[in-house]
Scaffold this active site. Structure first.
Site, PDB file in Angstrom:
ATOM      1  N   ASP A 166       1.678 -59.129  24.377  1.00  0.00           N
ATOM      2  CA  ASP A 166       0.237 -59.410  24.287  1.00  0.00           C
ATOM      3  C   ASP A 166      -0.064 -60.779  23.667  1.00  0.00           C
ATOM      4  O   ASP A 166      -1.156 -61.315  23.843  1.00  0.00           O
ATOM      5  CB  ASP A 166      -0.468 -58.333  23.445  1.00  0.00           C
ATOM      6  CG  ASP A 166      -0.303 -56.948  24.040  1.00  0.00           C
ATOM      7  OD1 ASP A 166      -0.005 -56.846  25.244  1.00  0.00           O
ATOM      8  OD2 ASP A 166      -0.458 -55.960  23.299  1.00  0.00           O
ATOM      9  N   MET A 174      -1.838 -56.707  31.454  1.00  0.00           N
ATOM     10  CA  MET A 174      -1.869 -56.073  30.130  1.00  0.00           C
ATOM     11  C   MET A 174      -2.370 -57.050  29.056  1.00  0.00           C
ATOM     12  O   MET A 174      -2.749 -58.181  29.365  1.00  0.00           O
ATOM     13  CB  MET A 174      -0.471 -55.580  29.770  1.00  0.00           C
ATOM     14  CG  MET A 174      -0.140 -54.242  30.378  1.00  0.00           C
ATOM     15  SD  MET A 174       1.411 -53.635  29.698  1.00  0.00           S
ATOM     16  CE  MET A 174       1.256 -51.895  30.056  1.00  0.00           C
ATOM     17  N   GLY A 205       1.115 -53.445  15.321  1.00  0.00           N
ATOM     18  CA  GLY A 205       1.299 -52.135  14.680  1.00  0.00           C
ATOM     19  C   GLY A 205       2.609 -52.100  13.902  1.00  0.00           C
ATOM     20  O   GLY A 205       2.676 -51.572  12.782  1.00  0.00           O
ATOM     21  N   ARG A 232       6.277 -55.517  31.436  1.00  0.00           N
ATOM     22  CA  ARG A 232       7.109 -55.368  30.245  1.00  0.00           C
ATOM     23  C   ARG A 232       8.583 -55.214  30.570  1.00  0.00           C
ATOM     24  O   ARG A 232       9.434 -55.411  29.708  1.00  0.00           O
ATOM     25  CB  ARG A 232       6.641 -54.134  29.452  1.00  0.00           C
ATOM     26  CG  ARG A 232       5.726 -54.508  28.364  1.00  0.00           C
ATOM     27  CD  ARG A 232       5.177 -53.421  27.527  1.00  0.00           C
ATOM     28  NE  ARG A 232       5.813 -52.153  27.441  1.00  0.00           N
ATOM     29  CZ  ARG A 232       5.228 -51.087  26.876  1.00  0.00           C
ATOM     30  NH1 ARG A 232       4.026 -51.205  26.382  1.00  0.00           N
ATOM     31  NH2 ARG A 232       5.835 -49.937  26.799  1.00  0.00           N
ATOM     32  N   ARG A 275      -3.733 -55.524  25.839  1.00  0.00           N
ATOM     33  CA  ARG A 275      -4.541 -54.747  24.886  1.00  0.00           C
ATOM     34  C   ARG A 275      -5.901 -55.416  24.723  1.00  0.00           C
ATOM     35  O   ARG A 275      -6.559 -55.659  25.723  1.00  0.00           O
ATOM     36  CB  ARG A 275      -3.806 -54.645  23.540  1.00  0.00           C
ATOM     37  CG  ARG A 275      -4.109 -53.353  22.792  1.00  0.00           C
ATOM     38  CD  ARG A 275      -3.308 -53.278  21.530  1.00  0.00           C
ATOM     39  NE  ARG A 275      -1.947 -52.887  21.785  1.00  0.00           N
ATOM     40  CZ  ARG A 275      -1.539 -51.622  21.896  1.00  0.00           C
ATOM     41  NH1 ARG A 275      -2.410 -50.658  21.755  1.00  0.00           N
ATOM     42  NH2 ARG A 275      -0.300 -51.332  22.129  1.00  0.00           N
ATOM     43  N   ARG A 325       6.088 -45.435  19.515  1.00  0.00           N
ATOM     44  CA  ARG A 325       4.861 -45.576  18.710  1.00  0.00           C
ATOM     45  C   ARG A 325       4.826 -44.324  17.845  1.00  0.00           C
ATOM     46  O   ARG A 325       4.775 -43.216  18.369  1.00  0.00           O
ATOM     47  CB  ARG A 325       3.635 -45.651  19.614  1.00  0.00           C
ATOM     48  CG  ARG A 325       3.694 -46.838  20.568  1.00  0.00           C
ATOM     49  CD  ARG A 325       2.337 -47.237  21.057  1.00  0.00           C
ATOM     50  NE  ARG A 325       2.442 -48.232  22.124  1.00  0.00           N
ATOM     51  CZ  ARG A 325       2.537 -49.540  21.922  1.00  0.00           C
ATOM     52  NH1 ARG A 325       2.538 -50.016  20.700  1.00  0.00           N
ATOM     53  NH2 ARG A 325       2.621 -50.372  22.947  1.00  0.00           N
TER      54      ARG A 325
HETATM   55  O1  F6P Z   1       1.453 -54.015  23.263  1.00  0.00           O
HETATM   56  C1  F6P Z   1       2.060 -54.106  24.487  1.00  0.00           C
HETATM   57  C2  F6P Z   1       1.376 -53.224  25.493  1.00  0.00           C
HETATM   58  O2  F6P Z   1       2.123 -53.294  26.684  1.00  0.00           O
HETATM   59  C3  F6P Z   1      -0.089 -53.534  25.757  1.00  0.00           C
HETATM   60  O3  F6P Z   1      -0.262 -54.628  26.614  1.00  0.00           O
HETATM   61  C4  F6P Z   1      -0.574 -52.233  26.327  1.00  0.00           C
HETATM   62  O4  F6P Z   1      -1.962 -52.076  26.146  1.00  0.00           O
HETATM   63  C5  F6P Z   1       0.194 -51.228  25.522  1.00  0.00           C
HETATM   64  O5  F6P Z   1       1.361 -51.891  25.063  1.00  0.00           O
HETATM   65  C6  F6P Z   1       0.605 -49.989  26.238  1.00  0.00           C
HETATM   66  O6  F6P Z   1       1.111 -49.116  25.291  1.00  0.00           O
HETATM   67  P1  F6P Z   1       2.067 -47.885  25.568  1.00  0.00           P
HETATM   68  O7  F6P Z   1       3.444 -48.444  25.827  1.00  0.00           O
HETATM   69  O8  F6P Z   1       2.027 -47.112  24.305  1.00  0.00           O
HETATM   70  O9  F6P Z   1       1.509 -47.165  26.735  1.00  0.00           O
END
Ligand code: F6P
Length: 323
Positions: free
Chosen positions: A127, A169, A104, A256, A171, A72
């Site tokens: 998501d 998860m 994003g 994930r 979001r 990110r």
């Molecule tokens: O967008 C996928 C996701 O796994 C969401 O479900 C979760 O809120 C977010 O990413 C977690 O983000 P990061 O990997 O930045 O902690």
């Protein structure tokens, strides 16, 4: 000759590797040079770009995650970061970029396309909240991982006549929670789209026991107004009055990390291949997704301007099925 690059961005999703493999092999089949950008947009800004050959993507279709790495990248959200990324693309004499990711990532893809670069997006996020695709890469596997966990929790919940909260998860989107709730036989489903306070949730769980059930499972989406922590706190404070305890399991990143199932391998493959077909036809500034059972192309401008809406009829379905 065409020189194209590919990157994966945002949260990784099972099936991303299948998409990378398809892009590389279809691109090479068209006579192009294909490059991989490591660690998403941050690797693009720093110029972490490597050539990819047919064998470099061998043995990855069955692996979760992304062989290119992901990130990110807040710098890329700035105009300065985007200009740096664009100059790397130009410096490496690249003519097009394929961006595999969710909201994003596709916003970033759109920003680059607005700067005049040829971009094709590929819908990928567990998501399932991306406009332009009914189902995105990774959703099916993440759902199956959640179901496996829920099935196990149901066993121990029944042995002890307990109530369990399972946080999934998603979001700000309740898709995963709702689907896990329906397919996992949950008694209560709490999603961000419909605010449910802890007392109402407790009443619904209580009703399950009153009907003679041995256990009660409540699936809570991480983005719900009252999330796992708040629910757990409430149940702890009012445990005696409510007459039962609540055990909490947060599935988190486990969802994930699974190896992609057949659906995500095939979806990743088809969407990745189609992304190269779009470029071959001179099309760009679009997202390759899956709508109404078919591969579908949506302008990135439309993707970023719209919010995908969850079908709340499914919540009604979940409630009736809870019995
Ligand atoms: O967008 C996928 C996701 O796994 C969401 O479900 C979760 O809120 C977010 O990413 C977690 O983000 P990061 O990997 O930045 O902690």
């Amino acid at each position: 000759m065409k020189r194209i690059a590919i990157l994966t961005s945002g949260g990784d999703a099972p099936g991303m590797n299948a998409a990378i493999r398809a892009v590389v092999r279809f691109g090479i089949d068209k006579g192009w040079d294909v490059f991989g950008v490591r660690k998403g947009f941050s690797g693009l800004i720093s110029g972490d770009i490597v050539p990819l050959q047919v064998l470099d993507v061998g043995g990855i279709i069955q692996q979760g995650g992304t062989m290119l790495g992901s990130a990110r990248c807040h710098e890329f959200e700035t105009a300065d970061g985007q200009m740096k990324a664009l100059s790397q693309l130009i410096r490496h004499e690249l003519e097009a970029l394929i961006v595999i990711g969710g909201n994003g990532s596709q916003a970033g893809a759109y920003a680059l396309s607005q700067l005049g670069f040829s971009i094709v997006g590929v819908a990928s996020t567990i998501d399932n909240d991306l406009y332009g695709s009914d189902i995105s890469i990774g959703v099916d596997t993440a759902l199956n991982v959640s179901l496996e966990a829920m099935d196990r929790l149901k066993v121990t919940a029944s042995s002890h006549h307990r109530a369990f909260l399972v946080e999934v998860m998603g979001r700000k989107c309740g898709y995963l929670a709702l689907m896990a709730g329906i397919a996992g036989g949950a008694e209560v489903v709490i999603i961000p789209e419909v605010e449910t306070d802890p007392e109402t949730a407790a009443t619904e769980l209580r009703a399950a026991y009153d009907k003679g059930k041995a256990s009660a499972i409540m699936v809570v989406a991480e983005g719900a107004r009252y999330n796992a922590e708040e629910m757990a706190q409430y149940f702890q404070m009012h445990g005696e009055r409510l007459g039962f305890e609540l055990r909490v399991t947060k599935l988190g990143y486990v969802q994930r990390g699974g190896a992609p199932g057949s659906f995500d391998r095939l979806l990743g493959t088809r969407l990745g291949a189609e992304a190269t077909e779009q470029l071959a036809r001179g099309k760009h500034g679009v997202l390759v997704g899956h709508l109404k059972g078919e591969i579908a192309i949506t302008p990135l401008a439309e993707v970023v301007a719209n919010k995908k809406v969850l079908d709340l009829n499914l919540l009604k379905l979940a409630r009736v099925l809870a019995g």
